[in-house]
Design a protein around this motif. Structure first.
Motif, mmCIF file in Angstrom:
data_model
loop_
_atom_site.group_PDB
_atom_site.id
_atom_site.type_symbol
_atom_site.label_atom_id
_atom_site.label_comp_id
_atom_site.label_asym_id
_atom_site.label_seq_id
_atom_site.Cartn_x
_atom_site.Cartn_y
_atom_site.Cartn_z
ATOM 1 N N VAL A 59 36.904 43.891 29.146
ATOM 2 C CA VAL A 59 37.713 44.584 30.146
ATOM 3 C C VAL A 59 37.558 43.807 31.451
ATOM 4 N N PRO A 60 38.480 43.967 32.386
ATOM 5 C CA PRO A 60 38.373 43.193 33.634
ATOM 6 C C PRO A 60 37.050 43.382 34.361
ATOM 7 N N ASN A 61 36.552 44.598 34.390
ATOM 8 C CA ASN A 61 35.319 44.888 35.114
ATOM 9 C C ASN A 61 34.172 45.011 34.119
ATOM 10 N N GLU A 100 38.065 32.899 37.306
ATOM 11 C CA GLU A 100 38.899 34.101 37.245
ATOM 12 C C GLU A 100 38.186 35.284 36.591
ATOM 13 N N VAL A 101 37.170 35.001 35.768
ATOM 14 C CA VAL A 101 36.483 36.101 35.081
ATOM 15 C C VAL A 101 35.711 36.976 36.069
ATOM 16 N N THR A 102 35.535 36.477 37.297
ATOM 17 C CA THR A 102 34.834 37.254 38.323
ATOM 18 C C THR A 102 35.801 37.948 39.277
ATOM 19 N N ASP A 103 37.084 38.004 38.897
ATOM 20 C CA ASP A 103 38.116 38.606 39.747
ATOM 21 C C ASP A 103 38.788 39.752 39.001
ATOM 22 N N PRO A 104 38.116 40.920 38.924
ATOM 23 C CA PRO A 104 38.675 42.017 38.130
ATOM 24 C C PRO A 104 40.019 42.524 38.633
ATOM 25 N N GLU A 105 40.272 42.449 39.921
ATOM 26 C CA GLU A 105 41.560 42.949 40.422
ATOM 27 C C GLU A 105 42.712 42.081 39.934
ATOM 28 N N MET A 117 42.737 40.458 37.136
ATOM 29 C CA MET A 117 42.889 40.785 35.723
ATOM 30 C C MET A 117 43.541 42.159 35.544
ATOM 31 N N ASN A 118 43.150 43.125 36.364
ATOM 32 C CA ASN A 118 43.786 44.446 36.282
ATOM 33 C C ASN A 118 45.281 44.364 36.598
ATOM 34 N N THR A 119 45.637 43.526 37.561
ATOM 35 C CA THR A 119 47.048 43.345 37.886
ATOM 36 C C THR A 119 47.802 42.757 36.699
ATOM 37 N N ALA A 120 47.165 41.816 35.996
ATOM 38 C CA ALA A 120 47.796 41.221 34.818
ATOM 39 C C ALA A 120 47.976 42.261 33.711
ATOM 40 N N VAL A 121 46.964 43.093 33.499
ATOM 41 C CA VAL A 121 47.063 44.155 32.486
ATOM 42 C C VAL A 121 48.199 45.117 32.838
ATOM 43 N N ALA A 122 48.290 45.499 34.108
ATOM 44 C CA ALA A 122 49.354 46.399 34.549
ATOM 45 C C ALA A 122 50.731 45.794 34.268
ATOM 46 N N ALA A 123 50.864 44.482 34.477
ATOM 47 C CA ALA A 123 52.142 43.812 34.228
ATOM 48 C C ALA A 123 52.480 43.823 32.746
ATOM 49 N N ILE A 124 51.492 43.584 31.896
ATOM 50 C CA ILE A 124 51.723 43.606 30.445
ATOM 51 C C ILE A 124 52.216 44.976 30.008
ATOM 52 N N LYS A 180 48.903 52.178 36.870
ATOM 53 C CA LYS A 180 47.970 52.054 37.993
ATOM 54 C C LYS A 180 47.596 50.605 38.163
ATOM 55 N N SER A 181 47.485 50.181 39.372
ATOM 56 C CA SER A 181 47.162 48.787 39.610
ATOM 57 C C SER A 181 46.226 48.675 40.804
#
Length: 303
Positions: free
Chosen positions: A129-131, A208-213, A215-222, A302-303
């Motif tokens: 998960v991102p976080n 990038e693995v240390t940037d959860p926001e 990654m969360n933005t990418a998940v929201a887009a998917i 949610k993003s």
């Protein structure tokens, strides 16, 4: 078990990305992306299970891993892994399913949610998960760094170290399977990845693995694109703890979830039977009459 057919994708800079396929190349593909420090061989049983069910199963070695080339420029950014995979997918039928474990999951997020939206028909995140849990990530990092320089005198030493790291998994009796993750130099065995990837010396590390926001933005887009997503967690995972999984699912309630009993971070290796069944069930639930996959589009995730 059928023998995989290897194929190579040439990337800018002369980096060759090696992949395997099982099944009919004309069929829609399930593309398996391994975790950091692993190789495409880690998906052997899962890929065989998908091929038996009529899919084309594709497993990819990331740059710096397995039989793919190391990056002379030290470019091991997650977005570069995603660009590599995008070029691999260009050789496959459109809109495959992405199955990404750990680093492969991060790569799937950026590929399908940032770099090339609409490229995937479904995304399966395997114990990521991102976080993620920092202590679990540190434990994995320490395992990868330990003996990276000195190597091992024998395959028995490698098996002992893996057994200590994964006490819930039976120690293998046939050690030949370990050879796919190792290189022999002289009289010693070394892990089959570029040390720059993990030791902090790469010019462009996978920051990038240390940037959860992000990654969360990418998940929201998917999810906004109506792409079904499944999170498969190892029940005894220390990277995706129960509270981290709950946090992710609360943020993205559209994501389906399976907790695999008796599995740690290496879900497919620990319980491939349960893992493969979970993925197949997920794909069957989202199958459309035309053979594509889909879910209801969430207009405002949610993003």
């Amino acid at each position: 078990m059928a023998t995989p057919e290897p194929f190579v994708t040439e990337r800018p800079g002369g980096v060759r990305i090696v992949a395997d396929r099982l099944g009919d190349a004309r069929e829609r593909a399930v593309v398996f992306l391994h975790g950091g420090g692993q190789t495409r061989r880690s998906w052997a049983k899962a890929a065989a299970a998908m091929a038996r069910r009529g899919w084309q199963a594709v497993t990819v070695d990331f740059r710096g891993h397995g039989e793919s080339d190391w990056s002379a420029e030290g470019d091991y950014r997650v977005v570069t892994f995603a660009e590599d995979v995008r070029d691999v997918l260009a050789q496959l039928p459109p809109r495959p399913v992405l199955v990404g474990a750990s680093l492969g999951g991060f790569t799937s997020m950026l590929l399908a949610g940032e770099l090339a939206r609409g490229i995937a028909d479904a995304v399966v995140l395997v114990d990521i998960v991102p976080n993620m849990n920092p202590s679990g990530a540190e434990r994995i990092h320490n395992f990868m760094v330990d003996r990276m320089v000195d190597g091992f005198a024998s395959l028995e030493e490698v098996a002992d170290m893996i057994a200590e790291y994964n006490p819930h998994r039976p120690r293998p009796t046939d050690l030949n399977g370990l050879r796919a993750n190792l290189r022999r130099r002289g009289d010693r065995w070394y892990w089959h990845w570029d040390p720059q990837f993990i030791d902090g010396t790469a010019a462009r590390p996978p920051i990038e693995v240390t940037d959860p926001e992000r990654m969360n933005t990418a998940v929201a887009a998917i999810l906004a694109d109506g792409v079904p997503m499944l999170l498969v967690r190892g029940q005894v995972s220390d990277l995706v703890s129960e509270d981290r999984a709950e946090e992710f699912l609360a943020r993205f309630p559209q994501v389906e979830f399976v907790d695999v009993q008796g599995a740690g971070h290496m879900v497919a290796g620990d319980r491939n039977d349960l893992f493969a069944s979970a993925v197949v069930d997920f794909l069957n639930r989202h199958a459309r009459a035309d053979g594509s996959l889909g879910s209801a589009v969430c207009a405002d995730p949610k993003s």
